[in-house]
Design a protein around this motif. Structure first.
Motif, short mmCIF file in Angstrom:
data_model
loop_
_atom_site.label_atom_id
_atom_site.label_comp_id
_atom_site.label_asym_id
_atom_site.label_seq_id
_atom_site.Cartn_x
_atom_site.Cartn_y
_atom_site.Cartn_z
N LYS A 251 19.59 4.27 1.47
CA LYS A 251 18.65 3.67 0.52
C LYS A 251 19.35 2.59 -0.31
CE LYS A 251 17.72 7.67 -1.45
NZ LYS A 251 18.48 8.68 -0.68
N GLY A 252 20.51 2.94 -0.86
CA GLY A 252 21.24 1.97 -1.69
C GLY A 252 21.65 0.75 -0.88
N THR A 253 22.15 1.00 0.32
CA THR A 253 22.63 -0.08 1.20
C THR A 253 21.50 -1.05 1.53
OG1 THR A 253 24.13 1.53 2.18
CG2 THR A 253 23.72 -0.49 3.45
N THR B 258 17.38 5.32 -9.53
CA THR B 258 17.65 6.35 -10.54
C THR B 258 19.10 6.83 -10.43
OG1 THR B 258 16.39 7.81 -9.07
CG2 THR B 258 15.38 7.22 -11.17
N ARG C 150 24.27 7.10 -13.09
CA ARG C 150 25.73 6.88 -13.08
C ARG C 150 26.16 5.94 -14.22
NH1 ARG C 150 24.75 7.88 -7.66
NH2 ARG C 150 24.10 5.76 -7.22
N GLN D 31 22.48 19.12 -7.47
CA GLN D 31 21.09 19.42 -7.84
C GLN D 31 20.39 18.19 -8.40
OE1 GLN D 31 21.63 22.51 -10.74
NE2 GLN D 31 22.13 24.05 -9.19
N GLY E 51 15.41 6.03 -4.48
CA GLY E 51 15.80 7.37 -4.90
C GLY E 51 14.85 7.96 -5.94
N ARG F 92 11.56 11.72 -6.49
CA ARG F 92 12.21 12.75 -5.69
C ARG F 92 11.53 14.11 -5.82
NH1 ARG F 92 17.60 10.02 -5.52
NH2 ARG F 92 18.96 11.15 -4.11
N GLN G 140 7.40 13.74 -10.20
CA GLN G 140 7.84 12.35 -10.42
C GLN G 140 6.86 11.38 -9.75
OE1 GLN G 140 11.97 11.70 -9.28
NE2 GLN G 140 12.67 13.54 -10.35
N ARG H 2 32.12 7.95 2.49
CA ARG H 2 32.01 7.21 1.23
C ARG H 2 32.87 7.89 0.15
NH1 ARG H 2 26.20 6.20 -1.37
NH2 ARG H 2 26.32 8.42 -1.81
N ARG I 133 22.89 19.00 -1.71
CA ARG I 133 21.99 17.85 -1.95
C ARG I 133 20.94 17.77 -0.83
NH1 ARG I 133 26.40 13.32 -2.53
NH2 ARG I 133 24.65 11.87 -2.50
P1 B4P Z 1 23.70 4.90 0.62
O1 B4P Z 1 22.88 3.71 0.94
O2 B4P Z 1 24.59 4.72 -0.55
O3 B4P Z 1 22.88 6.22 0.40
P2 B4P Z 1 21.71 6.67 -0.55
O4 B4P Z 1 20.60 7.04 0.38
O5 B4P Z 1 21.41 5.61 -1.58
O6 B4P Z 1 22.40 7.91 -1.28
P3 B4P Z 1 22.23 9.01 -2.43
O7 B4P Z 1 21.04 9.86 -2.16
O8 B4P Z 1 23.56 9.64 -2.51
O9 B4P Z 1 22.05 8.31 -3.78
P4 B4P Z 1 21.45 8.51 -5.23
O10 B4P Z 1 22.35 7.66 -6.01
O11 B4P Z 1 20.00 8.16 -5.18
O12 B4P Z 1 24.54 5.25 1.93
C1 B4P Z 1 25.48 6.29 1.98
C2 B4P Z 1 26.71 5.85 2.79
O13 B4P Z 1 26.32 5.55 4.14
C3 B4P Z 1 27.39 4.60 2.26
O14 B4P Z 1 28.76 4.79 2.25
C4 B4P Z 1 26.98 3.51 3.25
O15 B4P Z 1 28.00 2.54 3.40
C5 B4P Z 1 26.81 4.30 4.55
N1 B4P Z 1 25.80 3.71 5.43
C6 B4P Z 1 24.61 3.16 5.05
N2 B4P Z 1 23.92 2.72 6.13
C7 B4P Z 1 24.70 3.02 7.25
C8 B4P Z 1 24.53 2.82 8.65
N3 B4P Z 1 23.44 2.22 9.17
N4 B4P Z 1 25.50 3.27 9.48
C9 B4P Z 1 26.62 3.86 8.97
N5 B4P Z 1 26.83 4.07 7.64
C10 B4P Z 1 25.89 3.64 6.78
O16 B4P Z 1 21.54 10.04 -5.72
C11 B4P Z 1 22.68 10.67 -6.26
C12 B4P Z 1 22.31 11.88 -7.13
O17 B4P Z 1 21.65 11.44 -8.35
C13 B4P Z 1 21.33 12.92 -6.55
O18 B4P Z 1 21.98 13.88 -5.76
C14 B4P Z 1 20.71 13.55 -7.86
O19 B4P Z 1 21.56 14.53 -8.41
C15 B4P Z 1 20.65 12.38 -8.81
N6 B4P Z 1 19.32 11.71 -8.79
C16 B4P Z 1 19.09 10.42 -8.41
N7 B4P Z 1 17.77 10.13 -8.50
C17 B4P Z 1 17.15 11.25 -8.95
C18 B4P Z 1 15.78 11.58 -9.21
N8 B4P Z 1 14.78 10.69 -9.03
N9 B4P Z 1 15.49 12.84 -9.65
C19 B4P Z 1 16.45 13.74 -9.84
N10 B4P Z 1 17.77 13.50 -9.59
C20 B4P Z 1 18.12 12.27 -9.15
#
Ligand code: B4P
Length: 195
Positions: free
Chosen positions: A14-16, A32, A37, A58, A86, A89, A93, A128, A146
């Motif tokens: 998602k972030g990427t 979020t 962070r 969590q 994100g 969730r 929400q 990561r 998670r």
């Molecule tokens: P990302 O792109 O960083 O992953 P993400 O889906 O954004 O991750 P996440 O769920 O951890 O994030 P969040 O901050 O929302 O990719 C992960 C890795 O994969 C990277 O290293 C990237 O380089 C690699 N990658 C990407 N695409 C690739 C591909 N095609 N091939 C190979 N590698 C690839 O959440 C973090 C925490 O915050 C949650 O656990 C929760 O505790 C809290 N939180 C956030 N939002 C919340 C909400 N709305 N409600 C409650 N808690 C919340």
């Protein structure tokens, strides 16, 4: 205003992909995870509370993240659209977001849902964790927690938007550019309908 949700399990990209999507479509990125962070890095009371949940894999309580999103929407009155990364969730929400957007008369146009296998998710997050310094990425049991939270509380959010026919599933494995093309083609289909 064009509002979209980028949805998927932790590590699904998602972030990427958000970084590329906001550059192409000129949307305001609201993550979020990033907002939480930022609060943690400043050691605010909100950040300290959030960290206790995040370190265990969590979800942070709904009222905390809904309040953050509400403030972020108020802070960007002139945006031509928002990319929610994100968030939402939980079903609570999702309902809160719909109410906030109703006030702006700008509902969610589409939820893009990235599909990635669990083993690939764990592999990406551990990789990561080697460099990110994120405490929730270094321990495999926290990563699995998670993913469990995602199945228990978050997956249902897609059902919520499915009832309004707003969900597009997109393959989240492969090269970053191929996945980006898949996302763009879904967005472009919706934009044609909206305009
Ligand atoms: P990302 O792109 O960083 O992953 P993400 O889906 O954004 O991750 P996440 O769920 O951890 O994030 P969040 O901050 O929302 O990719 C992960 C890795 O994969 C990277 O290293 C990237 O380089 C690699 N990658 C990407 N695409 C690739 C591909 N095609 N091939 C190979 N590698 C690839 O959440 C973090 C925490 O915050 C949650 O656990 C929760 O505790 C809290 N939180 C956030 N939002 C919340 C909400 N709305 N409600 C409650 N808690 C919340």
């Amino acid at each position: 205003m064009f509002n979209l949700i980028l949805f998927g399990p932790p590590g699904s990209g998602k972030g990427t992909q958000s970084e590329k999507l906001i550059a192409k479509y000129g949307l305001k990125h609201l993550s979020t995870g990033d907002l939480l962070r930022y609060e943690i890095s400043r050691q605010t009371a909100l950040g300290q509370e959030a960290q206790r949940f995040m370190d265990k894999g969590q979800l942070v309580p709904d009222e905390v993240v809904i309040g953050m999103i509400s403030s972020a929407l108020d802070a960007n009155p002139d945006s031509k659209g928002f990319l929610f990364d994100g968030f939402p969730r939980t079903s609570a929400q999702a309902e809160a977001l719909d109410k906030l957007l109703e006030l702006k008369k700008a509902p969610i146009a589409v939820m893009l849902a990235l599909e990635v296998s669990e083993e690939e998710l764990v592999k990406r997050l551990l990789k990561r964790g080697e460099t990110s310094g994120r405490s929730d990425d270094t321990n495999e049991s926290v990563i699995r927690a998670r993913i469990t939270e995602y199945h228990n509380k978050t997956a249902a959010v897609a059902d919520y938007y499915r009832q309004f026919d707003k969900v597009a599933m997109v393959k989240g494995e492969g090269t970053i550019d191929d996945i980006f093309s898949g996302l763009c083609s879904e967005i472009d289909k919706k934009r044609e309908l909206v305009s």
